[in-house]
Design an enzyme around this catalytic site. Sequence first.
Site, PDB file in Angstrom:
ATOM      1  N   HIS A  83       0.870  -1.253  -0.025  1.00  0.00           N
ATOM      2  CA  HIS A  83       0.001   0.098  -0.051  1.00  0.00           C
ATOM      3  C   HIS A  83       0.954   1.428   0.087  1.00  0.00           C
ATOM      4  O   HIS A  83       0.709   2.271   0.686  1.00  0.00           O
ATOM      5  CB  HIS A  83      -0.977   0.065   1.244  1.00  0.00           C
ATOM      6  CG  HIS A  83      -2.111  -1.160   1.283  1.00  0.00           C
ATOM      7  ND1 HIS A  83      -3.069  -1.062   0.777  1.00  0.00           N
ATOM      8  CD2 HIS A  83      -1.909  -2.318   1.625  1.00  0.00           C
ATOM      9  CE1 HIS A  83      -4.036  -2.184   0.861  1.00  0.00           C
ATOM     10  NE2 HIS A  83      -2.994  -2.937   1.396  1.00  0.00           N
ATOM     11  N   ASN A 156     -10.281  -2.926   2.543  1.00  0.00           N
ATOM     12  CA  ASN A 156     -10.003  -2.943   1.086  1.00  0.00           C
ATOM     13  C   ASN A 156     -11.060  -2.659   0.088  1.00  0.00           C
ATOM     14  O   ASN A 156     -12.280  -2.738   0.983  1.00  0.00           O
ATOM     15  CB  ASN A 156      -9.333  -4.343   0.447  1.00  0.00           C
ATOM     16  CG  ASN A 156      -7.534  -4.297   1.033  1.00  0.00           C
ATOM     17  OD1 ASN A 156      -6.921  -3.496   1.272  1.00  0.00           O
ATOM     18  ND2 ASN A 156      -7.234  -5.701   1.149  1.00  0.00           N
ATOM     19  N   PHE A 169       1.408 -14.177   4.688  1.00  0.00           N
ATOM     20  CA  PHE A 169       1.452 -12.864   4.128  1.00  0.00           C
ATOM     21  C   PHE A 169       2.829 -12.551   3.319  1.00  0.00           C
ATOM     22  O   PHE A 169       2.946 -12.032   2.165  1.00  0.00           O
ATOM     23  CB  PHE A 169       0.923 -11.749   5.290  1.00  0.00           C
ATOM     24  CG  PHE A 169       0.775 -10.313   4.645  1.00  0.00           C
ATOM     25  CD1 PHE A 169      -0.433 -10.097   3.532  1.00  0.00           C
ATOM     26  CD2 PHE A 169       1.488  -9.336   4.878  1.00  0.00           C
ATOM     27  CE1 PHE A 169      -0.631  -9.084   3.217  1.00  0.00           C
ATOM     28  CE2 PHE A 169       1.150  -8.214   4.231  1.00  0.00           C
ATOM     29  CZ  PHE A 169       0.098  -7.924   3.559  1.00  0.00           C
ATOM     30  N   HIS A 347      -3.818   0.882  11.774  1.00  0.00           N
ATOM     31  CA  HIS A 347      -3.857  -0.356  12.844  1.00  0.00           C
ATOM     32  C   HIS A 347      -5.016  -0.915  13.112  1.00  0.00           C
ATOM     33  O   HIS A 347      -5.631  -0.562  13.968  1.00  0.00           O
ATOM     34  CB  HIS A 347      -2.906  -0.108  13.830  1.00  0.00           C
ATOM     35  CG  HIS A 347      -2.582  -1.284  14.710  1.00  0.00           C
ATOM     36  ND1 HIS A 347      -2.628  -2.742  14.420  1.00  0.00           N
ATOM     37  CD2 HIS A 347      -2.262  -1.469  16.054  1.00  0.00           C
ATOM     38  CE1 HIS A 347      -2.434  -3.566  15.533  1.00  0.00           C
ATOM     39  NE2 HIS A 347      -2.056  -2.688  16.413  1.00  0.00           N
ATOM     40  N   TYR A 370       1.182  -4.326  11.990  1.00  0.00           N
ATOM     41  CA  TYR A 370       0.771  -2.822  11.845  1.00  0.00           C
ATOM     42  C   TYR A 370       1.579  -2.110  12.761  1.00  0.00           C
ATOM     43  O   TYR A 370       2.248  -1.199  12.200  1.00  0.00           O
ATOM     44  CB  TYR A 370      -0.642  -2.694  11.888  1.00  0.00           C
ATOM     45  CG  TYR A 370      -1.469  -2.843  10.628  1.00  0.00           C
ATOM     46  CD1 TYR A 370      -1.635  -4.433  10.261  1.00  0.00           C
ATOM     47  CD2 TYR A 370      -1.761  -2.297   9.645  1.00  0.00           C
ATOM     48  CE1 TYR A 370      -2.213  -4.893   9.329  1.00  0.00           C
ATOM     49  CE2 TYR A 370      -2.334  -2.667   8.306  1.00  0.00           C
ATOM     50  CZ  TYR A 370      -2.716  -4.249   8.040  1.00  0.00           C
ATOM     51  OH  TYR A 370      -3.133  -4.458   7.114  1.00  0.00           O
ATOM     52  N   ARG A 377       9.067   2.397   9.563  1.00  0.00           N
ATOM     53  CA  ARG A 377       8.642   3.291   8.884  1.00  0.00           C
ATOM     54  C   ARG A 377       8.517   4.644   9.377  1.00  0.00           C
ATOM     55  O   ARG A 377       9.076   5.516   8.525  1.00  0.00           O
ATOM     56  CB  ARG A 377       7.179   3.037   8.306  1.00  0.00           C
ATOM     57  CG  ARG A 377       6.761   3.769   7.134  1.00  0.00           C
ATOM     58  CD  ARG A 377       5.513   3.088   6.634  1.00  0.00           C
ATOM     59  NE  ARG A 377       4.184   3.596   7.105  1.00  0.00           N
ATOM     60  CZ  ARG A 377       3.693   4.684   7.064  1.00  0.00           C
ATOM     61  NH1 ARG A 377       4.197   5.595   6.486  1.00  0.00           N
ATOM     62  NH2 ARG A 377       2.564   5.187   8.033  1.00  0.00           N
TER      63      ARG A 377
HETATM   64 FE1  HDD Z   1      -2.507  -4.765   5.589  1.00  0.00          FE
HETATM   65  C1  HDD Z   1      -1.129  -1.972   5.289  1.00  0.00           C
HETATM   66  C2  HDD Z   1      -5.580  -3.491   4.362  1.00  0.00           C
HETATM   67  C3  HDD Z   1      -3.903  -8.158   5.325  1.00  0.00           C
HETATM   68  C4  HDD Z   1       0.132  -5.998   7.076  1.00  0.00           C
HETATM   69  N1  HDD Z   1      -3.166  -2.990   4.717  1.00  0.00           N
HETATM   70  C5  HDD Z   1      -2.456  -1.956   4.758  1.00  0.00           C
HETATM   71  C6  HDD Z   1      -3.244  -0.986   4.539  1.00  0.00           C
HETATM   72  C7  HDD Z   1      -4.515  -1.276   4.111  1.00  0.00           C
HETATM   73  C8  HDD Z   1      -4.544  -2.700   4.400  1.00  0.00           C
HETATM   74  C9  HDD Z   1      -5.531  -0.628   3.527  1.00  0.00           C
HETATM   75  C10 HDD Z   1      -2.784   0.679   3.851  1.00  0.00           C
HETATM   76  C11 HDD Z   1      -3.048   1.473   5.280  1.00  0.00           C
HETATM   77  C12 HDD Z   1      -2.675   2.828   4.984  1.00  0.00           C
HETATM   78  O1  HDD Z   1      -3.035   3.507   4.182  1.00  0.00           O
HETATM   79  O2  HDD Z   1      -1.576   3.363   5.457  1.00  0.00           O
HETATM   80  N2  HDD Z   1      -4.293  -5.658   4.893  1.00  0.00           N
HETATM   81  C13 HDD Z   1      -5.662  -5.123   4.845  1.00  0.00           C
HETATM   82  C14 HDD Z   1      -6.503  -5.680   4.412  1.00  0.00           C
HETATM   83  C15 HDD Z   1      -5.993  -7.192   4.702  1.00  0.00           C
HETATM   84  C16 HDD Z   1      -4.516  -7.012   4.864  1.00  0.00           C
HETATM   85  C17 HDD Z   1      -7.823  -5.497   4.121  1.00  0.00           C
HETATM   86  C18 HDD Z   1      -7.004  -8.444   4.871  1.00  0.00           C
HETATM   87  C19 HDD Z   1      -7.996  -8.509   5.492  1.00  0.00           C
HETATM   88  N3  HDD Z   1      -2.118  -6.685   5.940  1.00  0.00           N
HETATM   89  C20 HDD Z   1      -2.617  -7.956   5.926  1.00  0.00           C
HETATM   90  C21 HDD Z   1      -1.884  -8.989   6.585  1.00  0.00           C
HETATM   91  C22 HDD Z   1      -0.769  -8.384   6.823  1.00  0.00           C
HETATM   92  C23 HDD Z   1      -0.836  -7.055   6.552  1.00  0.00           C
HETATM   93  C24 HDD Z   1      -2.319 -10.386   6.665  1.00  0.00           C
HETATM   94  C25 HDD Z   1       0.242  -9.242   7.692  1.00  0.00           C
HETATM   95  C26 HDD Z   1       0.243 -10.050   8.698  1.00  0.00           C
HETATM   96  N4  HDD Z   1      -0.793  -4.068   5.930  1.00  0.00           N
HETATM   97  C27 HDD Z   1       0.311  -4.929   6.588  1.00  0.00           C
HETATM   98  C28 HDD Z   1       1.529  -3.914   6.993  1.00  0.00           C
HETATM   99  C29 HDD Z   1       0.970  -2.505   6.301  1.00  0.00           C
HETATM  100  C30 HDD Z   1      -0.297  -2.815   5.586  1.00  0.00           C
HETATM  101  C31 HDD Z   1       2.617  -4.527   6.478  1.00  0.00           C
HETATM  102  C32 HDD Z   1       1.970  -1.746   5.426  1.00  0.00           C
HETATM  103  C33 HDD Z   1       2.019  -0.300   5.712  1.00  0.00           C
HETATM  104  C34 HDD Z   1       1.358  -0.254   7.138  1.00  0.00           C
HETATM  105  O3  HDD Z   1       0.894  -1.724   7.371  1.00  0.00           O
HETATM  106  O4  HDD Z   1       1.082   0.625   7.467  1.00  0.00           O
HETATM  107  O5  HDD Z   1       1.551  -3.785   8.127  1.00  0.00           O
END
Ligand code: HDD
Length: 715
Positions: A83, A156, A169, A347, A370, A377
């Site tokens: 993202h 999403n 993931f 988060h 998160y 970050r």
């Molecule tokens: Fe995630 C970012 C949505 C599964 C780990 N996720 C992130 C963002 C969204 C989602 C919208 C961007 C937020 C922003 O705008 O800053 N993610 C989802 C949805 C998931 C999902 C709807 C399934 C239900 N994500 C998911 C899993 C993991 C992560 C299974 C790890 C175990 N997601 C992250 C992250 C991020 C992230 C690595 C990257 C940047 C952040 O968190 O802030 O922690």
Amino acid sequence: MNEHQKKQPDQVKIDENSKNEQLEKYREDSDGQYLTTDQGVRVSHTDDSLKAGDRGPTLMEDFHFREKMTHFDHEPIPERVVHARGSGAHGYFQVYESQADVTMARFLQDPAVKTPVFVRFSQVVGSKGSADTVRDVRGFATKFYTEEGNYDLVGNNIPIFFIQDAIKFPDLVHSIKPEPHHEMPQASAAHDNFWDFISLMPESAHMILWLLSDRGIARSYRMMDGFGVNTYRFINKEGKAHFVKFHWKSLLGVHSLVWDEAQKLGGKDADFLRRDLWEAIEMGDYPEYEFGVQLIPEEDEFKFDFDVLDPTKIWPEEDVPVKIIGKMVLNRNPDNFFAETEQVAFHPGNVVPGIDFSNDPLLQGRLFSYLDTQIIRLGGPNFTEIPINQPLAPVHNNQREAYHRMTINKGRVNYFPNSLGGGHPKPATREEGGYVHHMEKVEGRKIRNRSESFRDFFSQATMFWNSQSDAEKKHLIKAFHFELGKVESKEVRERMIDLLNKVDGDLATLAAEGIGVAAPATKGGTGVTKSSPAVSMAGTVKDTIKSRKIAVLVAEGYNHKQLSQVMEALEGKGARCKIISKNMGMIKSSDGNEVVAVKNYETSASVMFDAIFVPGGAKSIETLKMQGDAIGFINEAYRHCKPIGATGEGLDLLMESDIFKKGSLSDSPPEELMNEKGVVTVRNASSLSSFNEEFIKAIAAHRHWDRPEKDKVPA
Ligand code: HDD
């Protein structure tokens, strides 16, 4: 009573403007000010560094140079691991009526309260500088600044996910990101690694159908739905729990681009979605989404043919209706992209009393990831003090120090229990607003295993396929031709066709056709005949043209009466018209009126618009007929199934294009009003009211997928 006991806990009352007021304290405005260093010292000269002599070396004592350069060198921060590319907006949320029967969350009680929100929309795969219109899931993350603290709904635009367990993931993301040896392709799933992984992960079958459907190429962040995806819990005052899934439903309906358009936009305007959101808010076309919940009482957990904890499954809306409980309006653009949109940190673990988690194994893993990711970050645990992340609810605890600490905690006490601080800050009871985790009974042996109830990977994928309109099915097949067509390994392509054959035999056969792989020897499938109309985008079209962009093609000598009558009608219904001509600037009409062309053919293209209108005017049309770009506009808009309107001699430009020759509409448009598959014309333009009515109807329909022979028209 001692000093400590006299103090009362802070009370907050928030309204729509509370977050804006909080941010105001941090805003800087250089207007009318002197240039200074970070220490506030006024700078007298900033164009040359301090040197020993005109042609000599720069001196160490040039504090202005050193400070400026050091700051610049440290400007980049790590982009989000997923993202990374996104865009944000401020707004507010309001509940329609109290939800006290199911949740005690305070922001869901009083319809008079407007809770400030910040939303960040995003693409998942591409890096920060990639294009907006790539095929991808779109993130839809909302931070509610509630009286009880921040609540984040991190969702999403697709209601399910690729994998069932968060431990997969990193594998999923590694496979979809550019391949590690040559860092290609950018922002695309269309490569071997991703489809290799998917072909070995049958649980992803449902999700890839959603991703390759038109939902994967959203027309606008304003025209897509959002989903919390994971199952959460609502808890009411009595401690009763419901499983809950969250929905955002766009009041503009759900609309998509077509693939050819999405690819062209990547070059013509890589910021297409970001710009669309920004401009809509600047013009007062505030994006609005209704908030919905699907609720399953805890005691009904096992009454369904899917496991309520499985994030690869929807709860079909026909079985578990979405109850609409409120509305969000996005009405303010951020002041500074980095300070707000880049630094905002979401988060799913940020919850308030009344909202709790389920044991969904994907959600459980997210609850770790998160917070962890924000620390790298944003450079340490004090990122919650960054203005955009600060809650409106007061913060009191014994967390101290670490990089960039802003808060100046008073007093000697930084531990609990304490007597020297009067036992403060003190834990709150449930009645005082303390967060009490739902007392779910949990029992089991430690085991690395997938529940049997998670093992039906294909039934809902078949249901999704069954639910698509004919046009949507065609787009899906084409998307498979593109995505799998890019896969070099024939073995992977074959394995994918095998996987698709488990979903539906026709789907697998049609997908195989385009990618040099034999159709399955025996047509497979699950035998599921159920469909869920709610998952088809075709059913979401709303009767509105609000904020749709209309290109008006003109040259010198255009018919002003026709132009103004049609534009007035369209803009009266909320559409936004832009005059396009070979050159920008003033264009004269046949009767001496004028309009301003705001774009030329170099800075515009039909792909940037939702519909095209060509007013008459003999001289204008004769000129346009000689311009390949004008003809290109018409052909491309036809091919992309967009509404096209023409009045008076404007019809002759359509005749000159391929839409009547190759597009096999009626051989030529009749003199009287015609509306054939979204091509709306009238030659006799003495009264345009019926034309306007039909054209508005055609634009509201968004796309006319059933256009005959559209593939024969060049685009
Ligand atoms: Fe995630 C970012 C949505 C599964 C780990 N996720 C992130 C963002 C969204 C989602 C919208 C961007 C937020 C922003 O705008 O800053 N993610 C989802 C949805 C998931 C999902 C709807 C399934 C239900 N994500 C998911 C899993 C993991 C992560 C299974 C790890 C175990 N997601 C992250 C992250 C991020 C992230 C690595 C990257 C940047 C952040 O968190 O802030 O922690």
